[in-house]
Structures are given as structure tokens and as C-alpha cells.
Design a protein around this motif. Sequence first.
Motif, mmCIF file in Angstrom:
data_model
loop_
_atom_site.group_PDB
_atom_site.id
_atom_site.type_symbol
_atom_site.label_atom_id
_atom_site.label_comp_id
_atom_site.label_asym_id
_atom_site.label_seq_id
_atom_site.Cartn_x
_atom_site.Cartn_y
_atom_site.Cartn_z
ATOM 1 N N ALA A 239 -43.544 -104.961 23.110
ATOM 2 C CA ALA A 239 -44.701 -106.406 23.567
ATOM 3 C C ALA A 239 -45.244 -106.790 23.681
ATOM 4 N N ALA A 240 -45.700 -105.692 23.922
ATOM 5 C CA ALA A 240 -47.720 -106.313 24.305
ATOM 6 C C ALA A 240 -47.802 -105.694 23.152
ATOM 7 N N ASP A 241 -47.602 -104.544 22.595
ATOM 8 C CA ASP A 241 -47.749 -104.042 20.713
ATOM 9 C C ASP A 241 -48.343 -105.268 20.439
ATOM 10 N N ALA A 242 -47.048 -105.792 20.063
ATOM 11 C CA ALA A 242 -46.632 -107.271 18.969
ATOM 12 C C ALA A 242 -47.748 -108.154 19.501
ATOM 13 N N ALA A 243 -47.890 -108.150 20.884
ATOM 14 C CA ALA A 243 -48.469 -109.727 21.610
ATOM 15 C C ALA A 243 -50.210 -109.056 20.935
ATOM 16 N N ASP A 244 -50.769 -108.684 21.355
ATOM 17 C CA ASP A 244 -52.121 -108.301 20.568
ATOM 18 C C ASP A 244 -52.108 -108.220 19.672
ATOM 19 N N GLY A 245 -51.301 -107.908 18.624
ATOM 20 C CA GLY A 245 -51.525 -107.736 16.836
ATOM 21 C C GLY A 245 -51.635 -109.790 16.538
ATOM 22 N N GLY A 246 -50.451 -110.176 17.859
ATOM 23 C CA GLY A 246 -50.865 -111.764 16.817
ATOM 24 C C GLY A 246 -51.677 -112.158 17.232
ATOM 25 N N GLU A 247 -52.285 -111.819 18.610
ATOM 26 C CA GLU A 247 -53.706 -112.296 19.237
ATOM 27 C C GLU A 247 -55.279 -111.968 17.924
ATOM 28 N N ALA A 248 -55.211 -110.916 18.026
ATOM 29 C CA ALA A 248 -56.189 -110.001 16.696
ATOM 30 C C ALA A 248 -56.139 -110.927 15.549
ATOM 31 N N GLU A 249 -54.467 -110.955 14.998
ATOM 32 C CA GLU A 249 -54.950 -111.579 14.098
ATOM 33 C C GLU A 249 -55.870 -113.256 13.665
ATOM 34 N N THR A 250 -54.675 -114.103 15.147
ATOM 35 C CA THR A 250 -55.619 -115.136 15.243
ATOM 36 C C THR A 250 -57.270 -115.446 15.312
ATOM 37 N N ASP A 251 -57.496 -113.748 16.738
ATOM 38 C CA ASP A 251 -58.859 -113.614 16.519
ATOM 39 C C ASP A 251 -59.956 -113.493 14.587
ATOM 40 N N SER A 252 -59.008 -113.277 14.227
ATOM 41 C CA SER A 252 -59.720 -112.881 12.886
ATOM 42 C C SER A 252 -59.556 -113.964 11.712
ATOM 43 N N ARG A 253 -58.990 -115.174 11.780
ATOM 44 C CA ARG A 253 -59.147 -116.592 10.977
ATOM 45 C C ARG A 253 -60.738 -116.778 10.591
ATOM 46 N N PRO A 254 -61.122 -116.955 12.411
ATOM 47 C CA PRO A 254 -62.920 -117.132 11.499
ATOM 48 C C PRO A 254 -63.450 -116.496 11.128
ATOM 49 N N ASP A 255 -63.743 -115.151 11.155
ATOM 50 C CA ASP A 255 -64.185 -114.490 10.384
ATOM 51 C C ASP A 255 -63.769 -114.493 8.658
ATOM 52 N N ALA A 256 -62.542 -114.451 8.256
ATOM 53 C CA ALA A 256 -62.014 -114.141 6.706
ATOM 54 C C ALA A 256 -62.655 -116.088 6.766
ATOM 55 N N GLU A 257 -62.479 -116.976 7.711
ATOM 56 C CA GLU A 257 -62.540 -118.407 6.929
ATOM 57 C C GLU A 257 -65.208 -118.058 6.014
ATOM 58 N N LYS A 258 -65.403 -117.073 7.417
ATOM 59 C CA LYS A 258 -66.424 -116.917 7.184
ATOM 60 C C LYS A 258 -67.573 -116.016 5.875
ATOM 61 N N SER A 259 -66.380 -115.389 6.280
ATOM 62 C CA SER A 259 -66.364 -114.184 4.308
ATOM 63 C C SER A 259 -66.198 -115.716 3.389
ATOM 64 N N VAL A 260 -65.214 -115.675 3.492
ATOM 65 C CA VAL A 260 -65.108 -116.770 1.849
ATOM 66 C C VAL A 260 -66.404 -117.255 1.719
ATOM 67 N N GLU A 261 -66.601 -118.498 3.075
ATOM 68 C CA GLU A 261 -68.087 -119.236 2.490
ATOM 69 C C GLU A 261 -68.862 -118.125 1.848
ATOM 70 N N GLN A 262 -69.186 -116.486 2.715
ATOM 71 C CA GLN A 262 -70.200 -116.755 2.436
ATOM 72 C C GLN A 262 -70.401 -115.746 0.882
ATOM 73 N N LEU A 263 -69.393 -115.253 0.347
ATOM 74 C CA LEU A 263 -68.663 -115.048 -0.677
ATOM 75 C C LEU A 263 -69.171 -116.404 -1.628
ATOM 76 N N THR A 264 -68.463 -117.720 -1.659
ATOM 77 C CA THR A 264 -68.889 -118.824 -2.211
ATOM 78 C C THR A 264 -70.378 -118.776 -2.186
ATOM 79 N N ALA A 265 -71.129 -118.506 -1.283
ATOM 80 C CA ALA A 265 -72.082 -119.841 -1.646
ATOM 81 C C ALA A 265 -73.523 -117.979 -2.404
ATOM 82 N N GLU A 266 -72.786 -117.040 -1.914
ATOM 83 C CA GLU A 266 -73.229 -115.889 -2.796
ATOM 84 C C GLU A 266 -73.288 -115.871 -4.859
ATOM 85 N N LEU A 267 -71.459 -116.583 -5.294
ATOM 86 C CA LEU A 267 -71.285 -117.086 -5.463
ATOM 87 C C LEU A 267 -72.165 -117.604 -7.124
#
Length: 214
Positions: free
Chosen positions: A19-47
Motif C-alpha cells: 500500500a505504501a509503494d502504491a501511494a508513493d507511485g501515485g505521488e511520483a506520477e503526479t509529480d512527473s506531470r509538470p515535467d512531461a508538460e515542460k518537455s512537450v513545450e520544449q519539443l514544440t519550441a524546438e520543432l
Amino acid sequence: MTQDNARPEDETETENAEAADAADGGEAETDSRPDAEKSVEQLTAELDDLRDRLLRAVADAENTRKRAQREVRDTREYAVTGFARDMLDIADNLRRAIESVDQETRDNASEALKNLVEGVEMTERKLLSTLEGHGVKKVDPEPGEPLDPNRHQAAAQIPADQPKGRIAHVMQPGYVIGDRTLRAAMVVVSAGGGEGDESGETPDAPEGGVDVEA
């Protein structure tokens, strides 16, 4: 509590850990969303940057191609400029030879002289047609035409029946090659004051010209 319903301690710890691992995984997934959006914007700018560079490269290549075509065309069209300019003296001499024999002299001339004059005229026509075949055309303005500084050179100014600023007399024909002036036609410009001049004024002689009496 019966023995059957009792759960081993190690199983309980295992479930808690999962249960603790599942909770940690959910938090990690939530925390990784801003980084993913940032990567998309960066790739769009490079394109967009790559697209802009590609369009600029294509435009530069097209300009280079057009410039090369223009240079090839100009080289082909104006390659004979030097030679044509040297031939103008010959054309002038042929015209002077023809004009030196007036019509009355030709009418009373011997057959040999008539043939000679006709031969000179044929030579002049052939020379002019050959020059024209290489893009060189004669500029022989008529009296009364307006002065074109790109094609005519005003050598003198006289009172004449033509309106002021109009060509009164052609001293020497000019020539063009393509859209360039090979030699400007030398002309005498009307200063006005004649019957054909509406203003009745006589302006000063053009710069570089001399006054010639009518």
C-alpha cells in the motif's frame, strides 16, 4: 478470535508495504506531470525553430538559384558589349559615307558610283541586322520627341519650332544592348521660342551643352 481468522504478522506487513509503494507511485506520477508538460513545450519550441530554419534555408536556396539564373542571362546577353561598342565607329563611318552623297549626285552619278553607294548601304544594313541579332539596337530619335536622359545626351540647345525640351536635331544615333544604354544618342534640344513652342520662353542651355545658332 479463532485461529483461522488470525492473520500472520508477516502478511500484514507485506500488505502495508504494498500500500505504501502504491501511494508513493501515485505521488511520483503526479509529480512527473509538470515535467512531461515542460518537455512537450520544449519539443514544440524546438520543432518551430527547426521549421523556421528550414523555411529560411529553402528561401535562401531559391534566391541563390534566381540570382545564378540572372547572372547567366546577363552574361549571355551582355557578353558582346565590348565588341559591339567597337563596331559602333564602323556603323557611324558607313552612315557618314552614305550621307556624303546627296540625292542629286546619286541621280547624275555613273553606274559604278551608284553601285558603290548601294554596296555601302547594304553593308550598313547587314551590320545593323547582325548587331540586332546579338541584342544591340539602334536608337535614332525623331525631332519633336521628348528628351530621355537615359537614352539621349543633350549636346547643345537652339531656338527651334519644337517645344522647349524636345529634340530639335539628332547629331549622332545611339545604341542599346538589352535594357542598357550602350551609347546615348547625341541630340540638340529645342530652347523654345519658335512657332511650335507654347511658352515662348528660352531657357538656359543644358549643363554640359553649348548654344548653337539656328
